[in-house]
Design a protein around this motif. Structure first.
Motif, mmCIF file in Angstrom:
data_model
loop_
_atom_site.group_PDB
_atom_site.id
_atom_site.type_symbol
_atom_site.label_atom_id
_atom_site.label_comp_id
_atom_site.label_asym_id
_atom_site.label_seq_id
_atom_site.Cartn_x
_atom_site.Cartn_y
_atom_site.Cartn_z
ATOM 1 N N GLU A 155 12.000 18.906 -2.687
ATOM 2 C CA GLU A 155 12.506 18.821 -4.050
ATOM 3 C C GLU A 155 11.712 19.771 -4.939
ATOM 4 O O GLU A 155 10.546 20.077 -4.669
ATOM 5 C CB GLU A 155 12.384 17.393 -4.584
ATOM 6 C CG GLU A 155 13.392 16.430 -3.978
ATOM 7 C CD GLU A 155 13.388 15.084 -4.692
ATOM 8 O OE1 GLU A 155 12.582 14.892 -5.633
ATOM 9 O OE2 GLU A 155 14.204 14.221 -4.297
ATOM 10 N N ALA A 156 12.338 20.241 -6.008
ATOM 11 C CA ALA A 156 11.653 21.104 -6.960
ATOM 12 C C ALA A 156 10.445 20.378 -7.543
ATOM 13 O O ALA A 156 10.445 19.151 -7.692
ATOM 14 C CB ALA A 156 12.605 21.513 -8.075
ATOM 15 N N GLN A 157 9.406 21.132 -7.851
ATOM 16 C CA GLN A 157 8.169 20.530 -8.349
ATOM 17 C C GLN A 157 8.354 19.861 -9.702
ATOM 18 O O GLN A 157 7.592 18.959 -10.063
ATOM 19 C CB GLN A 157 7.068 21.596 -8.428
ATOM 20 C CG GLN A 157 6.608 22.086 -7.064
ATOM 21 C CD GLN A 157 5.472 23.086 -7.158
ATOM 22 O OE1 GLN A 157 4.620 23.017 -8.043
ATOM 23 N NE2 GLN A 157 5.470 24.052 -6.241
ATOM 24 N N SER A 158 9.361 20.303 -10.460
ATOM 25 C CA SER A 158 9.666 19.664 -11.740
ATOM 26 C C SER A 158 11.174 19.656 -11.940
ATOM 27 O O SER A 158 11.875 20.568 -11.487
ATOM 28 C CB SER A 158 8.993 20.404 -12.900
ATOM 29 O OG SER A 158 9.495 21.721 -13.008
ATOM 30 N N HIS A 159 11.669 18.620 -12.561
ATOM 31 C CA HIS A 159 13.087 18.483 -12.914
ATOM 32 C C HIS A 159 14.034 18.761 -11.742
ATOM 33 O O HIS A 159 14.970 19.553 -11.853
ATOM 34 C CB HIS A 159 13.442 19.411 -14.083
ATOM 35 C CG HIS A 159 12.522 19.280 -15.256
ATOM 36 N ND1 HIS A 159 12.454 18.142 -16.027
ATOM 37 C CD2 HIS A 159 11.607 20.159 -15.779
ATOM 38 C CE1 HIS A 159 11.553 18.309 -16.981
ATOM 39 N NE2 HIS A 159 11.017 19.514 -16.848
ATOM 40 N N PRO A 160 13.819 18.129 -10.585
ATOM 41 C CA PRO A 160 14.704 18.380 -9.437
ATOM 42 C C PRO A 160 16.158 18.003 -9.703
ATOM 43 O O PRO A 160 17.058 18.563 -9.076
ATOM 44 C CB PRO A 160 14.096 17.519 -8.321
ATOM 45 C CG PRO A 160 13.313 16.462 -9.028
ATOM 46 C CD PRO A 160 12.786 17.118 -10.261
ATOM 47 N N SER A 161 16.385 17.081 -10.613
ATOM 48 C CA SER A 161 17.757 16.645 -10.886
ATOM 49 C C SER A 161 18.580 17.707 -11.608
ATOM 50 O O SER A 161 19.807 17.623 -11.648
ATOM 51 C CB SER A 161 17.755 15.354 -11.706
ATOM 52 O OG SER A 161 17.151 15.569 -12.969
ATOM 53 N N THR A 162 17.913 18.713 -12.175
ATOM 54 C CA THR A 162 18.640 19.766 -12.895
ATOM 55 C C THR A 162 18.460 21.153 -12.282
ATOM 56 O O THR A 162 19.186 22.076 -12.643
ATOM 57 C CB THR A 162 18.182 19.820 -14.364
ATOM 58 O OG1 THR A 162 16.769 20.070 -14.410
ATOM 59 C CG2 THR A 162 18.487 18.504 -15.075
ATOM 60 N N LYS A 163 17.503 21.302 -11.377
ATOM 61 C CA LYS A 163 17.256 22.616 -10.773
ATOM 62 C C LYS A 163 18.320 22.918 -9.714
ATOM 63 O O LYS A 163 18.893 22.011 -9.105
ATOM 64 C CB LYS A 163 15.867 22.653 -10.122
ATOM 65 C CG LYS A 163 14.695 22.574 -11.109
ATOM 66 C CD LYS A 163 14.412 23.916 -11.739
ATOM 67 C CE LYS A 163 13.275 23.816 -12.758
ATOM 68 N NZ LYS A 163 11.964 23.612 -12.118
ATOM 69 N N PRO A 164 18.588 24.200 -9.465
ATOM 70 C CA PRO A 164 19.565 24.562 -8.429
ATOM 71 C C PRO A 164 19.065 24.220 -7.035
ATOM 72 O O PRO A 164 17.873 23.941 -6.829
ATOM 73 C CB PRO A 164 19.726 26.077 -8.606
ATOM 74 C CG PRO A 164 18.474 26.521 -9.275
ATOM 75 C CD PRO A 164 18.034 25.377 -10.153
ATOM 76 N N LEU A 165 19.973 24.255 -6.079
ATOM 77 C CA LEU A 165 19.665 24.064 -4.662
ATOM 78 C C LEU A 165 19.749 25.415 -3.976
ATOM 79 O O LEU A 165 20.761 26.121 -4.100
ATOM 80 C CB LEU A 165 20.656 23.094 -4.031
ATOM 81 C CG LEU A 165 20.579 22.902 -2.510
ATOM 82 C CD1 LEU A 165 19.254 22.266 -2.107
ATOM 83 C CD2 LEU A 165 21.760 22.065 -2.016
ATOM 84 N N VAL A 166 18.690 25.803 -3.270
ATOM 85 C CA VAL A 166 18.646 27.073 -2.546
ATOM 86 C C VAL A 166 18.467 26.791 -1.056
ATOM 87 O O VAL A 166 17.517 26.106 -0.655
ATOM 88 C CB VAL A 166 17.506 27.979 -3.051
ATOM 89 C CG1 VAL A 166 17.371 29.220 -2.165
ATOM 90 C CG2 VAL A 166 17.748 28.392 -4.502
ATOM 91 N N LEU A 167 19.363 27.312 -0.245
ATOM 92 C CA LEU A 167 19.249 27.244 1.215
ATOM 93 C C LEU A 167 18.660 28.555 1.706
ATOM 94 O O LEU A 167 19.197 29.629 1.416
ATOM 95 C CB LEU A 167 20.630 27.032 1.844
ATOM 96 C CG LEU A 167 20.709 27.148 3.369
ATOM 97 C CD1 LEU A 167 19.914 26.040 4.052
ATOM 98 C CD2 LEU A 167 22.162 27.143 3.839
ATOM 99 N N TRP A 168 17.547 28.482 2.459
ATOM 100 C CA TRP A 168 16.889 29.682 2.984
ATOM 101 C C TRP A 168 17.126 29.793 4.485
ATOM 102 O O TRP A 168 16.961 28.831 5.232
ATOM 103 C CB TRP A 168 15.388 29.645 2.709
ATOM 104 C CG TRP A 168 14.657 30.795 3.341
ATOM 105 C CD1 TRP A 168 14.113 30.834 4.595
ATOM 106 C CD2 TRP A 168 14.422 32.091 2.777
ATOM 107 N NE1 TRP A 168 13.544 32.057 4.847
ATOM 108 C CE2 TRP A 168 13.724 32.854 3.742
ATOM 109 C CE3 TRP A 168 14.723 32.678 1.541
ATOM 110 C CZ2 TRP A 168 13.322 34.177 3.502
ATOM 111 C CZ3 TRP A 168 14.322 34.003 1.322
ATOM 112 C CH2 TRP A 168 13.633 34.726 2.287
ATOM 113 N N LEU A 169 17.472 31.007 4.928
ATOM 114 C CA LEU A 169 17.711 31.287 6.343
ATOM 115 C C LEU A 169 16.865 32.471 6.790
ATOM 116 O O LEU A 169 16.795 33.489 6.086
ATOM 117 C CB LEU A 169 19.188 31.612 6.586
ATOM 118 C CG LEU A 169 20.205 30.533 6.201
ATOM 119 C CD1 LEU A 169 21.621 31.087 6.274
ATOM 120 C CD2 LEU A 169 20.064 29.315 7.101
ATOM 121 N N ASN A 170 16.216 32.350 7.942
ATOM 122 C CA ASN A 170 15.563 33.489 8.570
ATOM 123 C C ASN A 170 16.469 34.072 9.647
ATOM 124 O O ASN A 170 17.505 33.505 9.979
ATOM 125 C CB ASN A 170 14.208 33.096 9.136
ATOM 126 C CG ASN A 170 13.116 33.139 8.092
ATOM 127 O OD1 ASN A 170 12.817 32.148 7.454
ATOM 128 N ND2 ASN A 170 12.523 34.313 7.875
#
Length: 481
Positions: free
Chosen positions: A72-87
């Motif tokens: 989860e985001a370090q602050s305000h996870p309920s409003t921050k975007p979701l990022v999927l990372w792929l290698n």
């Protein structure tokens, strides 16, 4: 009914069937609680992190499941975007690289003895989701061995899409969040093709669940074989890695528009790659790993090869993107393997559920996937054209010290799109110094990161954090010191 519509309908039913089978096993709240990580061995006590890991089924009949790690985001996870990372790789772990070496909040310490907190983690800006893809990579698995013989870009995109749909069923609180896809290297294939699948299926609202896709960002991405290898050769010459004679010979005998290189081209490119055995092709100004037996000390994967193998095998191996970390510590791979192969780590990580009490043989990169992957996509430029017209936000960034997918090749790819210029090439600044250069087109932004290699968030973590902040927030990168 038209064949295309029938295919879409069947795929829709398949996705819904897998989704229902996944979600019926337990409630989202219970599933989240089961996946929540209390404490990883060697994890620093501060700051407090909320993170989860576990398996998401993508094909129940084949026993196929992908492993994820989510912060989860370090602050305000309920409003921050979701990022999927792929290698990329193909065959390299997004947990071993993206999460634990580059942009995640927890990095494996030297010699694999524990974890350090990464103050430049991207979960300052977003909720971060890492997945080990395709099956056969890291902790991800299949009970059907034939799956490993059919891996290609389409297979990966379909599996990752089903993973994402099912993951959002397990974490429904993130369904409405702005969603972005990010990655590097051979994920230059994975990311745009996954974005295309999501984009297309979002238009079939009666069949597929809607995912709030806003755009994607890729770093040092393999995009188009012709431009990528033309750029690789020119970069090696322009950065004094090879001689004038070697450069002219390779130019004469190589036709990179062909999928299969000629014997003469393979011989010429063998010489080019042999020069990179002396240094780190992924960060040409960084140190080379000297540990005996480490994956980054035993030669270039996808570079110099045993001349006894077939021309076809040699050509495919050149086109592969085996990952060798450059930057602060080029010997990272053995450290991460030491950590993630500990029984206590795998237990805390929910990664040994198939054989409790034993360990999974975890590797940063999977040789079986690396050797059997089928290269079916020569160019991603048509996908870019489609998604640019579709209005997605698209950025490409490039560490300018990378010899494997160099900035020259990426510039050729972008020029081939023939996009109208929006804002001309300029420097951007970070901590009062030039962080790199940026040029904006209508539909795409290209950013370089000065002094970074193939793994930009590892080599230049502060600059990388500034980059993702600009991408997600819309704030411009500073134009002055």
């Amino acid at each position: 009914m038209a064949p295309h519509n029938r295919t879409s309908l069947l795929l829709g039913f398949l996705v819904l069937w897998v989704l229902c089978a996944e979600s019926s096993s337990s409630s989202p709240k219970a599933a989240q609680e089961s996946d929540k990580i209390g404490y990883l061995p060697g994890q620093p006590s501060a700051p407090l992190l909320t993170h989860f890991s576990g398996y998401i089924t993508v094909n129940q009949s084949h026993g196929r499941a992908l492993f994820y790690w989510f912060f989860e985001a370090q602050s305000h996870p309920s409003t921050k975007p979701l990022v999927l990372w792929l290698n990329g790789g193909p065959g390299c772990s997004s947990i071993g690289y993206g999460a634990a070496a580059e942009l995640g909040p927890l990095r494996v310490k030297r010699n694999g003895v524990g974890l350090n907190f990464n103050k430049y983690s991207w979960n300052k800006e977003a909720n971060l989701l890492f997945v080990e893809s395709p099956v056969g990579v890291g902790f991800s698995y299949t009970n059907t061995s034939s799956d490993l013989t059919t891996l290609d870009d389409k297979f990966v995109a379909q599996d990752t899409y089903i993973f994402l749909v099912n993951w959002l069923e397990r974490f429904p609180q993130f369904k409405g969040h702005d969603f972005f896809i990010a990655g590097e290297s051979y994920a230059g294939h994975y990311v745009p093709q996954l974005a295309e699948v999501v984009f297309d299926r979002n238009r079939d609202r009666g069949i597929y669940p809607r995912i709030n896709l806003k755009g994607f960002i890729v770093g040092n991405p393999e995009t188009n074989d012709y431009y990528d290898y033309k750029g690789l050769l020119e970069y090696a010459w322009s950065h004094a890695v090879i001689s004038d004679q070697q450069y002219e010979k390779a130019k004469e005998v190589c036709n990179f528009t062909q999928e299969n290189w000629s014997d003469k081209c393979n011989e010429a490119m063998s010489i080019v790659f042999s020069k990179y055995e002396e240094i780190d092709i992924y960060n040409i100004y960084g140190p080379r790993c000297l540990l005996n037996g480490s994956s980054s000390a035993t030669g270039i994967r996808g570079g110099v090869l045993d001349l006894a193998i077939t021309n076809k095998e040699r050509t495919y191996a050149y086109r592969r993107m085996k990952r060798i970390p450059g930057g602060y510590d080029p010997c990272y791979s053995p450290y991460s393997e030491q950590y993630f192969n500990r029984i206590d780590v795998q237990k805390a990580f929910h990664a040994n559920i198939r054989a409790p009490g034993s360990t999974v043989n975890w590797k940063t990169c999977s040789d079986p996937v690396f050797r059997t992957y089928k290269y079916t996509t020569f160019s991603l430029l048509p996908v870019y054209e489609k998604l640019i017209k579709g209005g997605l936000k698209i950025w490409i960034y490039s560490g300018d010290a990378d010899g494997r997918v160099p900035v020259i090749g990426s510039r050729y790819c972008i020029e081939a799109l023939k996009l109208p210029l929006k804002s001309p090439w300029r420097s951007w600044f970070h901590n009062h110094q030039v962080g790199g250069r940026i040029v904006e087109y209508h539909g795409l932004t290209f950013v370089t990161v000065r002094g970074a290699g193939h793994l930009v968030p590892l080599n230049k973590p502060s600059e990388a954090l500034a980059l993702i902040h600009s991408f997600l927030s819309g704030e411009e990168l500073p134009a002055q010191r």
